[in-house]
Write an enzyme that holds these catalytic residues in place. Sequence first.
Site, PDB file in Angstrom:
ATOM      1  NE  ARG A  68      -6.001   2.137 -12.362  1.00 42.71           N
ATOM      2  CZ  ARG A  68      -4.765   2.144 -11.892  1.00 42.71           C
ATOM      3  NH1 ARG A  68      -4.484   1.443 -10.804  1.00 42.71           N
ATOM      4  NH2 ARG A  68      -3.818   2.822 -12.492  1.00 42.71           N
ATOM      5  CG  HIS A  86      -0.228   6.420  -2.539  1.00 42.97           C
ATOM      6  ND1 HIS A  86       0.672   6.097  -1.549  1.00 42.97           N
ATOM      7  CD2 HIS A  86      -0.201   5.372  -3.416  1.00 42.97           C
ATOM      8  CE1 HIS A  86       1.212   4.911  -1.800  1.00 42.97           C
ATOM      9  NE2 HIS A  86       0.706   4.459  -2.932  1.00 42.97           N
ATOM     10  CG  ASP A  87      -0.674   8.081  -8.001  1.00 49.99           C
ATOM     11  OD1 ASP A  87      -0.284   7.032  -7.465  1.00 49.99           O
ATOM     12  OD2 ASP A  87      -1.517   8.111  -8.910  1.00 49.99           O
ATOM     13  CB  SER A 121       2.945   2.215  -3.466  1.00 52.53           C
ATOM     14  OG  SER A 121       1.626   1.804  -3.230  1.00 52.53           O
ATOM     15  CG  ASP A 134      -0.041   8.637   0.833  1.00 50.41           C
ATOM     16  OD1 ASP A 134      -1.213   8.244   0.658  1.00 50.41           O
ATOM     17  OD2 ASP A 134       0.959   7.934   0.563  1.00 50.41           O
TER      18      ASP A 134
END
Length: 572
Positions: free
Chosen positions: A410, A550-551, A325, A521
């Site tokens: 967040r 993505h994680d 990332s 992702d």
Amino acid sequence: MFSQVCRGFRRVALGGQHYHNHHHLKIVSSQSPNNTTISSASALASGKNCSISTSIISTNNTLGGGNRVYIRGSGIGTDSSMIAANDRFGVNRNQHDHGHGHGHGHIHEHVSSHSKQYFHTANHNVNAKAQTTTTTSTNTTTTTTTVTTRRTLSEKSGMDDEYGEMTADGNTYVYPEPFELESGEFLPHAQLRYMTYGTLNEERNNVLVVCHALTGNASLHSWWGDLLGPGQAFDTDKYFVVCCNILGSCYGSTGPASPIHGGSNNDNDIDNDHPEQPQPQQPPQTETYGIHFPDVSVRDSVTLQLHMLQNDLGIKSVKCVIGGSFGGMQAIEHAVQAGSVGSQFAIDDDTGKAVPFVRSVVPIACGAAHTAWQIGISEVQRQAIYADPKWNDGHPDPSDPPLKGLSVARQIGMVTYRTAMGYESKFGRKVRHRDGAAGAAAGGETSSNTHHVPYGRHAQWEVKSYLEYQGWKFLSRFDPVTYIKLTEQLDTHDVGRNRGGKELALSSVKIPAMIMGIDSDILYPIHEQEELANLFPNGHLKVIHSDAGHDGFLLEQEQVAKHIIHFLESHD
């Protein structure tokens, strides 16, 4: 607020004095042939009431010229919610610590009681047993405290965030003169927090540099711990592993929380000439940059990291730079700035021939430049903070900051880090009962009390509770201004800016590059990694198969580790 939330304090002095920290630390100290001692310390995710098991050994001016000082963090994010991502550690905590860092005692009012139930389903611990060993040879002496962990996956696992305990721990490098930014502005007393693991060899070239993502820190063990240690991808029996923080962060490097006129972020500094004497209490530094912190680029952070590696640690060559990332963007910048013979950081080999300082890179889950899609997602998160009335045009009241806006920002990020499939499989249409317990899917029989039907404004969707909890938890370790500034730095990523475009910028980088992407992702789609692999003359792509989105670069550690190990073994 910034100095309250982000400040660290010194606990280890130089000059042979042994000081103790009040947290469990892993210490790696090595004595090199030129009588330079290298020390590293890392807080383990083992809760509170722990102490150091081995003292930091002295250092001398051969390493860092007096600019390298170990700093103990302020305890940012040391509450139980920061301990170990669900996906890796599924052991329920015996205690539920509801502390949330310094200066945020009023956070509870912003979140429903239902979301707080996640403390009882998402908080986990690492059962760790430390063992100290000492080995001695003619060239090096190494004292290492190793940690063995018992890992159990819980049926509750799968959707927590990726970070363990987050602190500002580490060593600090201070650039010796005003640091010129890409913008032409100068940053006085620019400092960078970093941590090291393992032993630097005699040739000073067995170095892995690991770069963290947007809200990470220099404590590699807190977020990629399964990849770190003897026999792992970041093998501390083979490699000297360096993890660098970035400019603009609230984890020890110069950022919005830093004093405008430079100096330490700490209230009290140890007098290194007389560490045994009681130290005078210094008035706290209150005038910080805040929203006026200069515009910093990814390029700036990497330039400072490279100066630290060469001038502070005395590294001769870096075997590989690895990051995912935002960390992947840093890895790309390392390749451009130090991965060719024509760069300012190029070195001479034993024959006097110019060679790259960085010998290979592994960028993961990123592209060659931040796209309109990614900038738009960053902007929506910033707008959430701007919309909070307490933002006050970038000058919030330190005693009453815009926490609601930061929490929503967040939550937006947490949606983009995963996938529709992941959310559906974890939450579906499930709701929570009024007592906080998980319930069946909405749409069945309704309650006799028509005021509590399982839909509408009274519905406590599982996914709503989860997102509220993630937003609330984030407040314990970040502040709004820092988040604004870091997302702006994220958006600066463009390897081709002022370099003739991305094709030209990467065309001279001949070092091996393994690009990894996650097939699910949605934030940094796989086609961006395909393009990046083609842009590197010696690049190739490895695809991580995951439903995590993505994680996945943090959660699919077995796949990631396998590819990294093979790549490192295949390239010098």
